[in-house]
Design an enzyme around this catalytic site. Sequence first.
Site, PDB file in Angstrom:
ATOM      1  N   ASP B  78       0.853  -1.191   0.000  1.00 19.01           N
ATOM      2  CA  ASP B  78       0.000   0.000   0.000  1.00 19.01           C
ATOM      3  C   ASP B  78       0.890   1.242   0.000  1.00 19.01           C
ATOM      4  O   ASP B  78       1.985   1.243   0.551  1.00 19.01           O
ATOM      5  CB  ASP B  78      -0.944   0.013   1.202  1.00 19.01           C
ATOM      6  CG  ASP B  78      -0.233  -0.087   2.532  1.00 19.01           C
ATOM      7  OD1 ASP B  78       0.589  -1.028   2.703  1.00 19.01           O
ATOM      8  OD2 ASP B  78      -0.453   0.783   3.404  1.00 19.01           O
ATOM      9  N   GLU B 143      -0.075  -1.138   5.725  1.00 18.42           N
ATOM     10  CA  GLU B 143       0.946  -0.670   6.672  1.00 18.42           C
ATOM     11  C   GLU B 143       0.755   0.808   6.983  1.00 18.42           C
ATOM     12  O   GLU B 143       0.935   1.253   8.109  1.00 18.42           O
ATOM     13  CB  GLU B 143       2.350  -0.921   6.119  1.00 18.42           C
ATOM     14  CG  GLU B 143       3.471  -0.745   7.160  1.00 18.42           C
ATOM     15  CD  GLU B 143       4.058   0.666   7.223  1.00 18.42           C
ATOM     16  OE1 GLU B 143       4.805   0.940   8.182  1.00 18.42           O
ATOM     17  OE2 GLU B 143       3.769   1.506   6.340  1.00 18.42           O
TER      18      GLU B 143
END
Lengths: 398, 398
Positions: B78, B143
């Site tokens: 991400d 994350e």
Amino acid sequence: MIRQPSTAGNEKGVQQLVSEKLTQLGLEVDIWEPDVKALSKSKFFNSSRSDFDNSPNVVGVLAGTGGGHSIILNGHVDVVPPGDLNTWDEDPYSGRVKDGKVYGRGATDMKGGNAALLIALETIVDMDVQLKGDVIFQSVIEEESGGSGTLSVIEERGYKGDVALLPEPSEMKIFPKQQGSVWFKVKVKGISAHGGTRYEGVSAIDKGIKVYHKLLELEKIRNDRLNDPLYAENPIPIPLNIGQFNGGYFPSAVPDDVEIEGRYGIAPAESIEEAQREFEETLKHLAEDDEWFKEHPVTVEWFGLRLPPGGCDLDHPFLEVLKNSYQSVKNEEPTLAGSTWGTDGGLLTQAGNIPSLIFGPGTTRMAHFSNEYVELDKIFDTAEIITEAILEWCNRSK
Amino acid sequence: MIRQPSTAGNEKGVQQLVSEKLTQLGLEVDIWEPDVKALSKSKFFNSSRSDFDNSPNVVGVLAGTGGGHSIILNGHVDVVPPGDLNTWDEDPYSGRVKDGKVYGRGATDMKGGNAALLIALETIVDMDVQLKGDVIFQSVIEEESGGSGTLSVIEERGYKGDVALLPEPSEMKIFPKQQGSVWFKVKVKGISAHGGTRYEGVSAIDKGIKVYHKLLELEKIRNDRLNDPLYAENPIPIPLNIGQFNGGYFPSAVPDDVEIEGRYGIAPAESIEEAQREFEETLKHLAEDDEWFKEHPVTVEWFGLRLPPGGCDLDHPFLEVLKNSYQSVKNEEPTLAGSTWGTDGGLLTQAGNIPSLIFGPGTTRMAHFSNEYVELDKIFDTAEIITEAILEWCNRSK
């Protein structure tokens, strides 16, 4: 009048009531909507409205026979919005009378005062006396939003008087001086960085706190300098209120800008321009204690509110007249003080060159608050005192 | 991988690429969407998402023959949003290669690191060596938004390893310790009043500034106490960043509330809970200097970000292995330091009980910035160092 919800832009209903009353009393009535284009040429103009449609001013003149002193009676009909309705015990526009008080938005600020003026006018008309000087009753819009109503009375219609009386909520104290006020916005810069390495940035909040303390220093210097007996009882006669401090955009980032907004009180003897100059000069000195401000000076913006200070000389003859009337009605000396807020009196004094006084029945601390009220007895006492003062003043030959 | 715009909720495309690559290399591949309901039971869960539809995790295992040490290679796919597109010289998802750098959102944080891991895996597979210990490659989501991807790997799938390596952008420094961080919100009360009589109120900005200084005192105490040689070069190893300070509602009113938000660094040896306790206790002491806080204590809220600290012991054998590989490839000693930010390594260490290290090719200061890039040479060097380390570590008998 309270039942008319006359927030900015919605003053037509209450002005209709007022003009009907004035016509009934036999006064010459003048009704008009202020003209933004004409007004915007004035340095005192301060409004974000593009027109004043449905926001008429009303003036009624009780013409004298000539040779006497004239008086302006000025009251605004606009009210601030009621805010959160849950904080009101009942409808903010109820006008309910209970235990000698009338309730509702605008009761104290300042429809109670306007009512006292109308009662005084009615009394004089009923007495069928003929005054030498004119009584000019001004029912104006926009006091709460920059004063365009009164400015239009002065600039567009040119009404003049030897003195102006404004029954703003003074708790029946006489205010021969009134503070002005302006809003400021100070922008402070920093340098952003990740919060984990915050030492790589410069916190605008940190710098903003220095600006905050500098402004409080300025407030102290200005108030220490002031030596006006009317403000002797006041702990901070011309306050500098820091109302907002907003900075940063993300918890994990070093904030790179801060905006500080507030209200800057202007002393009765000061001009707005001179007070603004002192404010701006003071912030330039920040660089002496912190090099940051040398490279990144703060910027100052003057926006929104701009109420010039006003008042009259302490030896103005109408002040004596009003004090005597008070003494005669209340059997005691009136309290004289300086107001801690600005009103349209500042415009009458500075734009109209007309000495102005504040004297009204309202409860100061209820202005702009929920469950606003005014005491009926104070309206009647105020009306009686003003009636006596008018009879004395307007029959005095020039 | 950079051409896949894998912001939170949009990770499916890049994960498809990754799983195809892993399958091609002959690894056992596990693909699943984390389950909010299962994860929310964990005290480490921190997400505002109601589901992880279209946000799969991918794990590929290169199984060892047994008896050796295993390693987890963890990288998140991400990326944070690109922000204002005008600040980018070209499409943030271009993946353009120029002058030895590859550009685009996520290049440095941390698709460049993930590429290094895939190159290492491919090299080992191509070498056709048989390792004793498992290599577990974890390509995770979320994350940047609370760590649910890695938490799901630990809690839902139970992948275990003797050590974890995360190629977050450390500029090829080795971080055996990493700081944790949490967000706080402190609410400060005042009493409103009209700005003209500001002495009748209590400024929440004034009180908020006292809180501000108290928090900076706390930061100093915490950092003075810290005596970790890994952070010796760092001016503020565990910073307390005050990112936002917002108070007041009107320039002419005394502000009656302030909210202070920021990021509170957690030392590698600390638990989040213990650091939070110290923060809350410190603010209780405000009442000693200012009675106001006795009647109006501040409130503290812990919201949003919550990254536990992580790391490994300085005598962990893999640290030695990694240092040697670095020395062998680069012909110089690696730099060891403590990270100033949190990563999924904290979850691996605290929720998974797996010692973790950070070592990656990315440029720290480009993370989350416009025109983000990573240097290709650093990706290749990192891949080589990691390949050597895996060959040594996973062939070592337990």
